[in-house]
Design a protein around this motif. Sequence first.
Motif, PDB file in Angstrom:
ATOM      1  N   VAL A  15      60.555  12.005   9.509  1.00  0.00           N
ATOM      2  CA  VAL A  15      61.970  11.750   9.235  1.00  0.00           C
ATOM      3  C   VAL A  15      62.029  10.797   8.047  1.00  0.00           C
ATOM      4  O   VAL A  15      61.316   9.781   8.008  1.00  0.00           O
ATOM      5  N   TYR A  16      62.872  11.136   7.080  1.00  0.00           N
ATOM      6  CA  TYR A  16      63.031  10.340   5.863  1.00  0.00           C
ATOM      7  C   TYR A  16      64.466   9.829   5.774  1.00  0.00           C
ATOM      8  O   TYR A  16      65.403  10.503   6.184  1.00  0.00           O
ATOM      9  N   TRP A  17      64.601   8.640   5.208  1.00  0.00           N
ATOM     10  CA  TRP A  17      65.902   8.001   5.073  1.00  0.00           C
ATOM     11  C   TRP A  17      66.117   7.667   3.603  1.00  0.00           C
ATOM     12  O   TRP A  17      65.300   6.984   2.982  1.00  0.00           O
ATOM     13  N   ASN A  18      67.190   8.179   3.044  1.00  0.00           N
ATOM     14  CA  ASN A  18      67.564   7.836   1.674  1.00  0.00           C
ATOM     15  C   ASN A  18      68.370   6.547   1.752  1.00  0.00           C
ATOM     16  O   ASN A  18      69.533   6.567   2.158  1.00  0.00           O
ATOM     17  N   ILE A  19      67.779   5.434   1.362  1.00  0.00           N
ATOM     18  CA  ILE A  19      68.441   4.135   1.496  1.00  0.00           C
ATOM     19  C   ILE A  19      69.375   3.842   0.316  1.00  0.00           C
ATOM     20  O   ILE A  19      69.875   2.738   0.178  1.00  0.00           O
ATOM     21  N   ASN A  20      69.616   4.856  -0.510  1.00  0.00           N
ATOM     22  CA  ASN A  20      70.534   4.717  -1.625  1.00  0.00           C
ATOM     23  C   ASN A  20      71.486   5.909  -1.613  1.00  0.00           C
ATOM     24  O   ASN A  20      71.667   6.550  -0.580  1.00  0.00           O
ATOM     25  N   THR A  21      72.089   6.195  -2.750  1.00  0.00           N
ATOM     26  CA  THR A  21      73.041   7.305  -2.823  1.00  0.00           C
ATOM     27  C   THR A  21      72.323   8.638  -3.030  1.00  0.00           C
ATOM     28  O   THR A  21      71.152   8.667  -3.425  1.00  0.00           O
ATOM     29  N   SER A  22      73.069   9.720  -2.815  1.00  0.00           N
ATOM     30  CA  SER A  22      72.495  11.041  -3.031  1.00  0.00           C
ATOM     31  C   SER A  22      72.269  11.313  -4.519  1.00  0.00           C
ATOM     32  O   SER A  22      71.440  12.139  -4.877  1.00  0.00           O
ATOM     33  N   THR A  23      72.976  10.608  -5.391  1.00  0.00           N
ATOM     34  CA  THR A  23      72.809  10.804  -6.829  1.00  0.00           C
ATOM     35  C   THR A  23      71.714   9.914  -7.429  1.00  0.00           C
ATOM     36  O   THR A  23      71.239  10.188  -8.526  1.00  0.00           O
ATOM     37  N   ALA A  24      71.325   8.860  -6.721  1.00  0.00           N
ATOM     38  CA  ALA A  24      70.242   7.971  -7.169  1.00  0.00           C
ATOM     39  C   ALA A  24      69.379   7.645  -5.951  1.00  0.00           C
ATOM     40  O   ALA A  24      69.385   6.525  -5.455  1.00  0.00           O
ATOM     41  N   PRO A  25      68.641   8.638  -5.444  1.00  0.00           N
ATOM     42  CA  PRO A  25      67.921   8.442  -4.180  1.00  0.00           C
ATOM     43  C   PRO A  25      66.780   7.426  -4.256  1.00  0.00           C
ATOM     44  O   PRO A  25      66.139   7.276  -5.285  1.00  0.00           O
ATOM     45  N   SER A  26      66.579   6.753  -3.145  1.00  0.00           N
ATOM     46  CA  SER A  26      65.434   5.878  -2.915  1.00  0.00           C
ATOM     47  C   SER A  26      65.037   6.139  -1.467  1.00  0.00           C
ATOM     48  O   SER A  26      65.739   5.734  -0.541  1.00  0.00           O
ATOM     49  N   TRP A  67      72.888   6.573   2.554  1.00  0.00           N
ATOM     50  CA  TRP A  67      72.109   6.501   3.779  1.00  0.00           C
ATOM     51  C   TRP A  67      72.078   7.841   4.527  1.00  0.00           C
ATOM     52  O   TRP A  67      72.467   7.943   5.684  1.00  0.00           O
ATOM     53  N   GLN A  68      71.585   8.847   3.872  1.00  0.00           N
ATOM     54  CA  GLN A  68      71.413  10.156   4.515  1.00  0.00           C
ATOM     55  C   GLN A  68      69.990  10.292   5.052  1.00  0.00           C
ATOM     56  O   GLN A  68      69.084   9.575   4.632  1.00  0.00           O
ATOM     57  N   TYR A  69      69.802  11.278   5.931  1.00  0.00           N
ATOM     58  CA  TYR A  69      68.521  11.495   6.609  1.00  0.00           C
ATOM     59  C   TYR A  69      68.085  12.950   6.443  1.00  0.00           C
ATOM     60  O   TYR A  69      68.907  13.858   6.353  1.00  0.00           O
ATOM     61  N   ARG A  70      66.770  13.143   6.441  1.00  0.00           N
ATOM     62  CA  ARG A  70      66.188  14.493   6.370  1.00  0.00           C
ATOM     63  C   ARG A  70      64.951  14.506   7.254  1.00  0.00           C
ATOM     64  O   ARG A  70      64.199  13.532   7.305  1.00  0.00           O
ATOM     65  N   TYR A  71      64.720  15.646   7.925  1.00  0.00           N
ATOM     66  CA  TYR A  71      63.480  15.770   8.688  1.00  0.00           C
ATOM     67  C   TYR A  71      62.662  16.938   8.154  1.00  0.00           C
ATOM     68  O   TYR A  71      63.177  17.886   7.575  1.00  0.00           O
ATOM     69  N   VAL A  72      61.332  16.821   8.338  1.00  0.00           N
ATOM     70  CA  VAL A  72      60.386  17.863   7.945  1.00  0.00           C
ATOM     71  C   VAL A  72      59.507  18.143   9.154  1.00  0.00           C
ATOM     72  O   VAL A  72      58.922  17.230   9.731  1.00  0.00           O
ATOM     73  N   ILE A  73      59.436  19.415   9.542  1.00  0.00           N
ATOM     74  CA  ILE A  73      58.596  19.841  10.666  1.00  0.00           C
ATOM     75  C   ILE A  73      57.332  20.458  10.090  1.00  0.00           C
ATOM     76  O   ILE A  73      57.389  21.439   9.345  1.00  0.00           O
ATOM     77  N   ILE A  74      56.177  19.879  10.442  1.00  0.00           N
ATOM     78  CA  ILE A  74      54.887  20.313   9.909  1.00  0.00           C
ATOM     79  C   ILE A  74      54.081  20.926  11.047  1.00  0.00           C
ATOM     80  O   ILE A  74      53.765  20.247  12.022  1.00  0.00           O
ATOM     81  N   PRO A  75      53.724  22.221  10.943  1.00  0.00           N
ATOM     82  CA  PRO A  75      52.951  22.861  12.010  1.00  0.00           C
ATOM     83  C   PRO A  75      51.580  22.214  12.182  1.00  0.00           C
ATOM     84  O   PRO A  75      51.062  21.597  11.251  1.00  0.00           O
ATOM     85  N   GLY A  76      51.009  22.395  13.354  1.00  0.00           N
ATOM     86  CA  GLY A  76      49.689  21.841  13.653  1.00  0.00           C
ATOM     87  C   GLY A  76      48.646  22.282  12.652  1.00  0.00           C
ATOM     88  O   GLY A  76      48.599  23.431  12.252  1.00  0.00           O
TER      89      GLY A  76
END
Length: 190
Positions: free
Chosen positions: A95-106, A157-166
């Motif tokens: 799970v990733y958190w963009n601690i800035n804006t969508s136009t200047a992500p961090s 402060w948007q969030y994204r998840y990535v599912i990685i297979p075994g």
Amino acid sequence: MKHMFLRSASVLVVSAALLFTACKKGDAGPAGEKGDKGDTGATGATGSTGKPGSANVIYSEWLNVTFNAVDTFFEAAIDAPKIVDSIIEKGEVKVYWNINTSTAPSIVALPYADNGLIFGAKDLFVFPVIQAGNIYIESTYNVGTRPSTNDPNIPVWQYRYVIIPGGMAARSGVNWNDYAQVKEYLGLKD
């Protein structure tokens, strides 16, 4: 003698003419026996290594997430139906958190801890809890998505998840906590 030569030459010409005009193509004969298998050819040159694929990796869009107060902390729920028991047992969910804006992500990977350096909030902890079908994000502060103070149409402060297979994480050589590496490896679009 001259007469004999003419007669011999005439017979020869007539015989040749009969030979060429009398020949015709006949029916095809029976097929011959199958021949022996030939030797194996030389191995071709090795091709260049292809770009890693992400066919089995699943990732969300950047999500707006709302946190609710629960006792002494805040909690958010993300519906993630592709997280199944086999992923929990053998794969990985980041799970990733963009601690800035969508136009200047961090972007940072969860779990995340901050002792007041960035947010000014002491003891900020944000961590995911992964279950089949859901991701719960828990935090010591309300870190839900909100509009930017500069432009209310740009989320912060948007969030994204990535599912990685075994097995994929183990063989990739990617630091899955470094979003820039993950983004490049998987070809993610922001």
